[in-house]
Design a protein around this motif. Structure first.
Motif, PDB file in Angstrom:
ATOM      1  N   PHE A 321       0.850  -1.171  -0.078  1.00  0.00           N
ATOM      2  CA  PHE A 321      -0.036  -0.108   0.069  1.00  0.00           C
ATOM      3  C   PHE A 321       0.899   1.300   0.146  1.00  0.00           C
ATOM      4  N   VAL A 322       2.160   1.356   0.748  1.00  0.00           N
ATOM      5  CA  VAL A 322       2.889   2.579   0.743  1.00  0.00           C
ATOM      6  C   VAL A 322       3.522   2.646  -0.200  1.00  0.00           C
ATOM      7  N   ARG A 323       3.799   1.574  -1.143  1.00  0.00           N
ATOM      8  CA  ARG A 323       4.628   1.893  -2.429  1.00  0.00           C
ATOM      9  C   ARG A 323       3.224   2.455  -3.561  1.00  0.00           C
ATOM     10  N   LEU A 324       2.313   1.829  -3.368  1.00  0.00           N
ATOM     11  CA  LEU A 324       1.263   2.123  -4.377  1.00  0.00           C
ATOM     12  C   LEU A 324       0.702   3.802  -4.130  1.00  0.00           C
ATOM     13  N   TYR A 325       0.861   4.023  -2.866  1.00  0.00           N
ATOM     14  CA  TYR A 325       0.381   5.636  -2.591  1.00  0.00           C
ATOM     15  C   TYR A 325       1.622   6.532  -3.051  1.00  0.00           C
ATOM     16  N   ARG A 326       2.853   6.164  -2.695  1.00  0.00           N
ATOM     17  CA  ARG A 326       3.986   6.797  -3.227  1.00  0.00           C
ATOM     18  C   ARG A 326       4.114   7.005  -4.729  1.00  0.00           C
ATOM     19  N   GLU A 327       3.799   5.801  -5.342  1.00  0.00           N
ATOM     20  CA  GLU A 327       3.671   5.908  -6.827  1.00  0.00           C
ATOM     21  C   GLU A 327       2.676   6.802  -7.400  1.00  0.00           C
ATOM     22  N   ALA A 328       1.445   6.983  -6.756  1.00  0.00           N
ATOM     23  CA  ALA A 328       0.401   7.546  -7.134  1.00  0.00           C
ATOM     24  C   ALA A 328       0.677   9.220  -7.057  1.00  0.00           C
ATOM     25  N   VAL A 329       1.342   9.490  -5.744  1.00  0.00           N
ATOM     26  CA  VAL A 329       1.520  10.861  -5.504  1.00  0.00           C
ATOM     27  C   VAL A 329       2.546  11.458  -6.310  1.00  0.00           C
ATOM     28  N   ASP A 330       3.651  10.461  -6.704  1.00  0.00           N
ATOM     29  CA  ASP A 330       4.773  10.837  -7.320  1.00  0.00           C
ATOM     30  C   ASP A 330       4.363  11.305  -8.930  1.00  0.00           C
ATOM     31  N   ALA A 331       3.288  10.325  -9.444  1.00  0.00           N
ATOM     32  CA  ALA A 331       2.836  10.496 -10.804  1.00  0.00           C
ATOM     33  C   ALA A 331       1.539  11.413 -10.879  1.00  0.00           C
ATOM     34  N   GLN A 332       1.138  11.941  -9.498  1.00  0.00           N
ATOM     35  CA  GLN A 332      -0.171  12.861  -9.598  1.00  0.00           C
ATOM     36  C   GLN A 332      -1.400  12.068 -10.213  1.00  0.00           C
ATOM     37  N   ARG A 333      -1.547  10.920  -9.830  1.00  0.00           N
ATOM     38  CA  ARG A 333      -2.657  10.298 -10.336  1.00  0.00           C
ATOM     39  C   ARG A 333      -3.591  10.201  -9.532  1.00  0.00           C
ATOM     40  N   PRO A 334      -4.927  10.446  -9.778  1.00  0.00           N
ATOM     41  CA  PRO A 334      -6.178  10.394  -8.755  1.00  0.00           C
ATOM     42  C   PRO A 334      -6.084   8.961  -8.356  1.00  0.00           C
ATOM     43  N   PHE A 335      -6.506   9.103  -6.868  1.00  0.00           N
ATOM     44  CA  PHE A 335      -6.827   7.761  -6.261  1.00  0.00           C
ATOM     45  C   PHE A 335      -7.632   7.991  -4.896  1.00  0.00           C
ATOM     46  N   VAL A 364      -4.205   5.652   8.966  1.00  0.00           N
ATOM     47  CA  VAL A 364      -3.823   5.995   7.610  1.00  0.00           C
ATOM     48  C   VAL A 364      -3.795   7.554   7.070  1.00  0.00           C
ATOM     49  N   THR A 365      -4.935   8.207   7.582  1.00  0.00           N
ATOM     50  CA  THR A 365      -5.041   9.549   7.180  1.00  0.00           C
ATOM     51  C   THR A 365      -4.095  10.525   7.843  1.00  0.00           C
ATOM     52  N   THR A 366      -3.672  10.255   9.095  1.00  0.00           N
ATOM     53  CA  THR A 366      -2.719  11.018   9.683  1.00  0.00           C
ATOM     54  C   THR A 366      -1.297  10.774   8.867  1.00  0.00           C
ATOM     55  N   TRP A 367      -1.176   9.438   8.462  1.00  0.00           N
ATOM     56  CA  TRP A 367       0.187   9.181   8.017  1.00  0.00           C
ATOM     57  C   TRP A 367       0.260   9.488   6.671  1.00  0.00           C
ATOM     58  N   HIS A 369      -0.939  12.326   5.535  1.00  0.00           N
ATOM     59  CA  HIS A 369      -0.808  13.941   5.764  1.00  0.00           C
ATOM     60  C   HIS A 369       0.668  14.119   6.100  1.00  0.00           C
ATOM     61  N   GLU A 370       1.147  13.194   6.985  1.00  0.00           N
ATOM     62  CA  GLU A 370       2.577  13.799   7.165  1.00  0.00           C
ATOM     63  C   GLU A 370       3.571  13.106   6.111  1.00  0.00           C
ATOM     64  N   ALA A 371       3.134  12.242   5.445  1.00  0.00           N
ATOM     65  CA  ALA A 371       4.094  11.532   4.398  1.00  0.00           C
ATOM     66  C   ALA A 371       4.219  12.527   3.043  1.00  0.00           C
TER      67      ALA A 371
END
Length: 373
Positions: A321-335, A364-367, A369-371
């Motif tokens: 999940f962490v990998r998917l989240y970082r990839e989505a944020v870096d690529a600016q993909r909606p999720f 997960v919401t707090t994480w 936001h911090e990430a």
């Protein structure tokens, strides 16, 4: 002259009949319906369905053998009817209630003969009351039931804790396998037993026990139909005696391979690299089969690492999940967080949230936001 029933009596008889019809309908449903009306994706345990159906049938029958009380006028005849009904309850409904509790624990087949042995003394006591037409033995019977209730609580707490450990050691997903609901069923049964034993013929007692039965039948039907069957050949756990004799994988020289050097690479190749951990409801037995070893040896490996199988799979899923989240944020993909959780192997978002907080120490919401902060 025939006395017209009061409005209160009519309402009570409607409730009384309604509970009987509901329990009989629930019994027929569990026995004869093949599909699951509550959740079509869940296959429920056949053994539990049959025992629960028998339990519901006895509840319906109990409303028949207590029915003559409504037409009796003699105090002694009413007392005898209560005694006969209580004896039949102790012979059928009480042991079946305990059997249902045991059948909900699917880690192994537990012996059922102690249940009949437990119910024999109060049934025999009520028979003695019927023969002697005296209630002199009732205090002894009530004391026995109190002791038995305490024993049942101790037994079920111990067995449910074992069952919870077994689930965490053998299943990646615990949805539809909730342990805490076993205590809800136990509490409801003991509540009914307590009201039954301490009750009187008053209107509050009559309404209370039937209303509780009504709610309890509905809850039990829902619980049985939302509990996954864990007795398939691939996932059935044998007794500890059988486990100890299960054949372990061996090397060419006939000796079992070293745990860390043997199991680590296999898990890396067949579980982590192949992302097998994303499979919903992946069991320990299925993972063991995938990596070419047996369930017992794999379980021993996880124990030697100081973790449960459930914790191992959840750790991999949270990392995913962490990998998917970082990839989505870096690529600016909606999720959406829910979609990422599903793509990480979780069918239930609430299960994901709990696993994430246990693994990361915050929700997960707090994480997130911090990430991204």
């Amino acid at each position: 002259m025939y006395e017209q029933p009061s409005q209160d009596d009519i309402l009570f008889y409607m409730l009384y009949a309604g509970v009987a019809v509901m329990s009989l309908t629930a019994s027929c449903y569990l026995l004869f319906r093949r599909g699951n009306a509550f959740n079509a994706d869940i296959t429920t345990p056949k053994r539990l369905r049959r025992w629960t159906a028998a339990f519901f049938a006895c509840i319906a029958l109990s409303h028949i053998w207590y029915l003559p009380i409504a037409f009796l006028t003699s105090t002694e005849d009413i007392m005898m009817c209560y005694f006969i009904g209580a004896m039949l309850d102790f012979m059928t409904t009480l042991p079946l209630a305990m059997t249902v509790l045991i059948a909900m624990l699917q880690d192994r087949r537990r012996k059922l003969w102690p249940v009949g042995l437990m119910a024999a003394p109060p049934a025999a006591g009520m028979l003695a009351c019927i023969v002697t037409r005296s209630d002199a033995l009732l205090p002894a019977i009530y004391t026995y039931l109190l002791i038995v209730s305490i024993g049942i609580i101790i037994y079920m707490v111990r067995e449910v804790r074992k069952y919870g450990r077994w689930l965490r050691d053998n299943y990646a997903d615990l949805e539809h396998k909730e342990v805490w609901q076993n205590f809800v069923v136990l509490a409801a049964i003991l509540l009914l037993l307590g009201i039954y034993v301490s009750g009187s013929a008053g209107p509050v007692y009559r309404y209370a026990i039937n209303l509780i039965e009504f709610v309890f039948i509905g809850y039990m039907l829902w619980r049985v139909e939302t509990l996954s069957d864990l007795s398939s050949p691939q996932t059935l756990t044998r007794s500890s005696e059988e486990e100890s004799t299960e054949k372990e994988p061996v090397e060419d020289d006939g000796n079992p391979p070293a745990t860390n050097s043997y199991m680590g690479p296999l898990l890396q190749q067949h579980c982590i690299d192949a992302q097998l951990y994303l499979q919903h409801d992946l069991s320990l037995a299925q993972l063991a089969q995938a990596i070419g070893t047996n369930r017992f040896y794999l379980s021993q490996y996880f124990s030697s690492q100081g973790m449960t199988y459930n914790a191992y799979i959840n750790d991999l899923r949270i990392q995913h999940f962490v990998r998917l989240y970082r990839e989505a944020v870096d690529a600016q993909r909606p999720f959406t967080t829910k979609q990422l959780a599903h793509d990480s192997g979780y069918r239930s978002y609430s299960t994901f949230s709990l696993a994430f907080k246990q693994r990361m120490g915050e929700n997960v919401t707090t994480w997130m936001h911090e990430a991204t902060g």
